[in-house]
Design an enzyme around this catalytic site. Sequence first.
Site, mmCIF file in Angstrom:
data_model
loop_
_atom_site.group_PDB
_atom_site.id
_atom_site.type_symbol
_atom_site.label_atom_id
_atom_site.label_comp_id
_atom_site.label_asym_id
_atom_site.label_seq_id
_atom_site.Cartn_x
_atom_site.Cartn_y
_atom_site.Cartn_z
ATOM 1 N N GLN A 181 -3.600 4.947 -11.194
ATOM 2 C CA GLN A 181 -2.415 4.407 -10.526
ATOM 3 C C GLN A 181 -1.290 4.288 -11.556
ATOM 4 O OE1 GLN A 181 -5.443 3.024 -10.569
ATOM 5 N NE2 GLN A 181 -6.105 2.459 -8.507
ATOM 6 N N ASP A 225 -0.976 7.129 -1.610
ATOM 7 C CA ASP A 225 -0.500 5.753 -1.403
ATOM 8 C C ASP A 225 0.814 5.515 -2.145
ATOM 9 O OD1 ASP A 225 -2.947 5.502 -0.122
ATOM 10 O OD2 ASP A 225 -3.916 4.526 -1.814
ATOM 11 N N ARG A 281 -2.795 4.695 5.142
ATOM 12 C CA ARG A 281 -4.177 4.242 5.043
ATOM 13 C C ARG A 281 -4.184 2.722 5.171
ATOM 14 N NH1 ARG A 281 -7.794 6.180 0.409
ATOM 15 N NH2 ARG A 281 -6.266 5.231 -1.007
#
Length: 364
Positions: A181, A225, A281
């Site tokens: 991330q 994401d 999601r």
Amino acid sequence: MLLKIVFLLILLLERANSTSMVTSDKSNELVMIEKSYVNWVKMHASSKQPVFKNAKHKFKPCMTIKVSKNPRLGDFVTLQKAINAVPAINLCRVVIFIGAGTYREKVEVPNTKAYMSLVGAGADKTIVEWDDTADRTGQSGRKLGTYASATFAVNSPYFIAKNITFKNNAPSPPSGALGKQAVALRISADKAAFIGCKFVGAQDTLYDHLGRHYFKDCYIEGSVDFIFGNGLSYYKDCHLHAISNSYGALTAQKRDSFLQETGFSFVNCKITGSGALYLGRAWGSFSRVVFSYTYMDKIITSRGWYDWGDKNREMTVFYGQYKCSGPGAKYGGRVPWSRELTQEEAKPFISLDFIDGHRWLHRL
């Protein structure tokens, strides 16, 4: 300083009252510190009880600061030094003009410095970049985590940014990679606006963490994401661009209770890019995302949405679209637990009232 003392007192009390904090595991302690900070922000900087309770969104500047790569043309050569120069418990609008150039630095706006505006020379000219990832070791010797991987972090309310690129230069990770991330910007405060900005990264580009936020004419790029968090946010006329080579996801909204007034609304946006992209999601059990009047390229999967591997979330999430267009907008193959909204159902999501914006955005 006063707010920092209050937060530290709250943190000490939470440590004293929480058996989970009595541990020698330093990584667990870091997690608890972040949770304590988040709880503090929710209590003191939420839409119900902002830190500056009686303050309004002030626009008339009382101070201007110039940042330039050329020391002869500005007051500072780095953004962080300019931000540090703003008085703590600031109660008036401070405008920081940022000249053209690439500013390679990790920047944070502390929670005591409200009413700050950053104005760039153009999103293609003023760039703030860094390259941290969640699995990178920080100065403390421990891994940063997603929260601390941000190139630019905002913790104070009434923040405005215009015409700036916020970038995380970490390379796009392979599908399923752990700890990659790489946040370009994290916004953890109420009543923030971003206009004409770019957010560039791969996995977890824009951490829309906490508070009410407005994004107008922005470009947001990523793979998995790449817009995520538990903010209450309104995206208007934005370009959302995927760079995935396999499966990716545009949003991961984290609303985890039906009592929470959070969610993402995208109005008159455009989705383009590569790979096979889910619209969202279900990071949170009550995740809420709506797309209205949005062009969707063919990269959008026919199913549209993913339940995060938890069938129970299919009964509690709120995922919808309204009058969207393009080859990826066809509703026929969507999962049965998403919605094609009626005009009445879409109405709360397609105006600034979604974020109470008419009260604090009327002069932007």
